[in-house]
Design a protein around this motif. Structure first.
Motif, short mmCIF file in Angstrom:
data_model
loop_
_atom_site.label_atom_id
_atom_site.label_comp_id
_atom_site.label_asym_id
_atom_site.label_seq_id
_atom_site.Cartn_x
_atom_site.Cartn_y
_atom_site.Cartn_z
N THR A 31 0.83 -1.20 0.00
CA THR A 31 0.00 0.00 0.00
C THR A 31 0.87 1.26 0.00
O THR A 31 0.60 2.22 -0.74
CB THR A 31 -0.95 0.01 1.22
OG1 THR A 31 -1.77 -1.14 1.17
CG2 THR A 31 -1.83 1.26 1.20
N LEU A 32 1.93 1.24 0.80
CA LEU A 32 2.85 2.39 0.81
C LEU A 32 3.52 2.54 -0.55
O LEU A 32 3.67 3.66 -1.06
CB LEU A 32 3.90 2.23 1.91
CG LEU A 32 4.92 3.37 2.03
CD1 LEU A 32 4.23 4.72 2.18
CD2 LEU A 32 5.87 3.12 3.19
N CYS A 33 3.89 1.43 -1.17
CA CYS A 33 4.48 1.47 -2.51
C CYS A 33 3.50 2.08 -3.51
O CYS A 33 3.90 2.85 -4.40
CB CYS A 33 4.91 0.08 -2.95
SG CYS A 33 6.40 -0.54 -2.14
N ASP A 34 2.23 1.74 -3.37
CA ASP A 34 1.21 2.32 -4.25
C ASP A 34 1.14 3.83 -4.06
O ASP A 34 1.03 4.58 -5.04
CB ASP A 34 -0.16 1.70 -3.97
CG ASP A 34 -0.34 0.33 -4.61
OD1 ASP A 34 0.52 -0.04 -5.44
OD2 ASP A 34 -1.32 -0.36 -4.31
N TYR A 35 1.19 4.27 -2.81
CA TYR A 35 1.14 5.72 -2.55
C TYR A 35 2.37 6.42 -3.15
O TYR A 35 2.27 7.55 -3.66
CB TYR A 35 1.06 5.99 -1.04
CG TYR A 35 -0.35 6.00 -0.51
CD1 TYR A 35 -1.28 6.93 -0.97
CD2 TYR A 35 -0.75 5.09 0.47
CE1 TYR A 35 -2.58 6.95 -0.49
CE2 TYR A 35 -2.06 5.10 0.96
CZ TYR A 35 -2.97 6.03 0.48
OH TYR A 35 -4.26 6.03 0.96
N ILE A 36 3.52 5.77 -3.09
CA ILE A 36 4.72 6.35 -3.70
C ILE A 36 4.53 6.46 -5.21
O ILE A 36 4.84 7.48 -5.82
CB ILE A 36 5.96 5.47 -3.37
CG1 ILE A 36 6.29 5.60 -1.88
CG2 ILE A 36 7.16 5.87 -4.23
CD1 ILE A 36 7.31 4.60 -1.38
#
Length: 222
Positions: free
Chosen positions: A60-65
């Protein structure tokens, strides 16, 4: 017409001349149509995500990045446009509101788990688009990845139900990929959005809008 263009980060590129050519074509189209553009993250997003994973970031954090990179790419395109506001909408409601005052709206990603194409398809549904254009690195929809399978069949037209069957089988394979992901296709199916997948060169945009896609794209019939 209301037109939504999905423009992958790799298709847009990081070359100023190429970005300017895309902007010039979009400006010409916007003289007659309302244009919404959803820009992807491309190679830069993949590089950021790769490093983030090494640092322990979850999906999810990778998606936000990745979403952050798509919005930077959107600002690059906006820099070359006179008809677009110098603001990247964070959601579809903002995009719709801005479209009341501007002929061109450019945005990036919105929410984790959604590809650029799925985001663009949702935007097309939300704004009631007449046409959804997906700019890719290949000249239309094939039965298989033409870069891996030289015998892959290219479609000039294909029904949405048939395409969903093909993509579902592809996505079941390890590492399978396609010009449109399954979520985007499901949105196109439920909303009956006329869709054209085409070779993402600036000069091709106006051609496919005119219906001239015989050698550069595929019409997906709802």
């Amino acid at each position: 017409m209301r037109i939504v263009l999905s423009l992958g980060g790799s298709v847009l590129g990081m070359d100023a001349d190429r970005i300017r050519r895309f902007a010039d074509e979009i400006e010409r189209i916007a003289q007659e149509h309302k244009v919404f553009v959803v820009v992807g993250g491309g190679k830069i997003a993949r590089e950021y995500i790769n490093v983030a994973r090494q640092l322990g970031a979850d999906n999810t954090l990778c998606d936000y990045i990745g979403i952050g990179v798509t919005r930077l790419n959107a600002m690059l395109l906006i820099s070359a446009l006179k008809s677009a506001p110098k603001k990247v909408p964070k959601d579809f409601t903002q995009a719709y509101e801005l479209s009341k005052y501007y002929d061109v709206i450019v945005m990036g990603g919105t929410f984790p788990g959604h590809t650029t194409d799925a985001t663009a398809a949702l935007l097309a549904e939300f704004v009631g688009a007449d046409l959804f254009l997906n700019a890719t690195s290949v000249n239309g929809v094939y039965s298989d990845d033409p870069k891996l399978n030289p015998n892959a069949k290219r479609f000039n037209r294909i029904g949405i139900d048939e395409l969903i069957e093909i993509v579902a089988k592809q996505e079941a394979k390890a590492g399978g990929s396609f010009v449109l992901d399954l979520l985007a296709l499901k949105i196109i199916q439920r909303s009956k959005i006329k869709t054209i997948v085409f070779l993402g060169e600036p000069e091709n945009i106006e051609r496919v809008i005119r219906g001239d896609f015989a050698d550069i794209g595929t019409l997906i019939e709802p």
